[in-house]
Design an enzyme around this catalytic site. Sequence first.
Site, PDB file in Angstrom:
ATOM      1  N   TYR A 123       0.846  -1.193   0.000  1.00 50.92           N
ATOM      2  CA  TYR A 123       0.000   0.000   0.000  1.00 50.92           C
ATOM      3  C   TYR A 123       0.884   1.246   0.000  1.00 50.92           C
ATOM      4  O   TYR A 123       2.016   1.212   0.479  1.00 50.92           O
ATOM      5  CB  TYR A 123      -0.905  -0.008   1.230  1.00 50.92           C
ATOM      6  N   ARG A 126       2.209   2.624   3.776  1.00 49.21           N
ATOM      7  CA  ARG A 126       2.541   1.752   4.902  1.00 49.21           C
ATOM      8  C   ARG A 126       3.271   0.501   4.410  1.00 49.21           C
ATOM      9  O   ARG A 126       3.119   0.085   3.269  1.00 49.21           O
ATOM     10  CB  ARG A 126       1.287   1.358   5.683  1.00 49.21           C
ATOM     11  N   ASP A 303      -7.000 -17.729   3.672  1.00 50.24           N
ATOM     12  CA  ASP A 303      -6.183 -17.549   2.470  1.00 50.24           C
ATOM     13  C   ASP A 303      -5.974 -18.862   1.705  1.00 50.24           C
ATOM     14  O   ASP A 303      -6.172 -19.957   2.233  1.00 50.24           O
ATOM     15  CB  ASP A 303      -4.811 -16.985   2.846  1.00 50.24           C
TER      16      ASP A 303
END
Length: 436
Positions: A123, A126, A303
Amino acid sequence: MDIFNGAQQAIANKINETSTLSNWRDWKWQLKNSISTVEQFEKLTGIQFNNEEKEQLKQTTDKFPLSITPYYASLISKENYKHDPVFKQSFANINELNVLDTELADPLSEDRDSPEEGITHRYPDRVLFHVSNTCAMYCRHCTRKRKVGDIDFIPSKEQLQKGIEYIKRTPQVRDVLLSGGDPFMLSDSKIDWLLSELTAIPHVEVVRIGTRMPVVLPYRITDDLVAILKKYQPLWINTHFNHPREMTASAKEAVRKLADGGFPLGNQSVLLANVNDCPRIMKNLVHKLVQNRVRPYYLYQCDLSEGLSHFRTPIGKGIEIMESLVGHTSGFARPTYVIDAPGGGGKIPVMPNYIISWSTHKVVLRNYEGVITTYKEPDHYENIFCDRDCENCNLDLKLQESDEMESLGIERLLADSNDSISLIPENNERYNRRED
């Protein structure tokens, strides 16, 4: 008087007949006596497996290591262990060797988004900083099974320094998430050093720590650790409770210490088949969390990591759980349900659909009860002061903090911070003459 419970006493005695409550609550003792083999597990818990099961379990642990703290093992319900949520999260399962074509060692492409070893920069503002690849317990649903527990991936101080240098030279990074493994597996001194280095970087506004210690080894949250962390505010801490049974008295004490230390606490749960895929379980969990000053942050869809197909639920199950929370409990008790997109697409929020339809002037909505209503859009809306050319914006948006309003009137005379001795009415003739 504070004593062991029965399960804890039994496990402690089997480890060492001279074990005391003080030993049990020593986090280093817990790690030293972690369960890493099927034989240890059988000896300490009393749960027994037949020869065929042992062979299957050995195949599993040869690929994906086993590590369970004595504390967490003591939470397993032995009478019905195969269906116990603590057992399922902590103990090996032959189904982990069933790796589907759609499953990946690195499903989130963290390595491909790594400009420096240990850093994932996905991102804009961050980064995720992998500061440890060991955990107090190896969760069977871990998305980083490729790394966690592999001693070849334990970062040295020199490697950590490279990550710090990357953050220093990347001014757009304002938020650093320390992850792993578990950052609290580091020594107090290394945590102190790491936080001092990061918080000294001018453009780093906030540091976050992701940890499962309050769940699997709550005794790691010592007064000394909290004292170190308190030096580096603002510091946010996210933990990982998946089931209400994990919120024990010891876990409550751990999160109490962190909350009293002034750290905002969040929780990231993973939706796991036959563990917490039930609206009643999840509602009970989020209520226990907020009672203990931990705000539910994310509910993750499991996931596509290797060997996790037996844990995955349909996305529809997650939507069903969110339907059971929206409107049925406090807004701050609801996590955001997200899918961490395969290939590194990031977290995508998924919610039930509350917009039924809309037109130029009306939006048709439904609420949690099924009541259908409309919201009237404004007849005229024109953003007259903004041309939306943000890169070349020359408007005064007043983004800086406001100054405190100055004290006025009698309040000003009473304020110790102000040296005024009188208030003079405007156009007072005598004072005007003085100025002349």
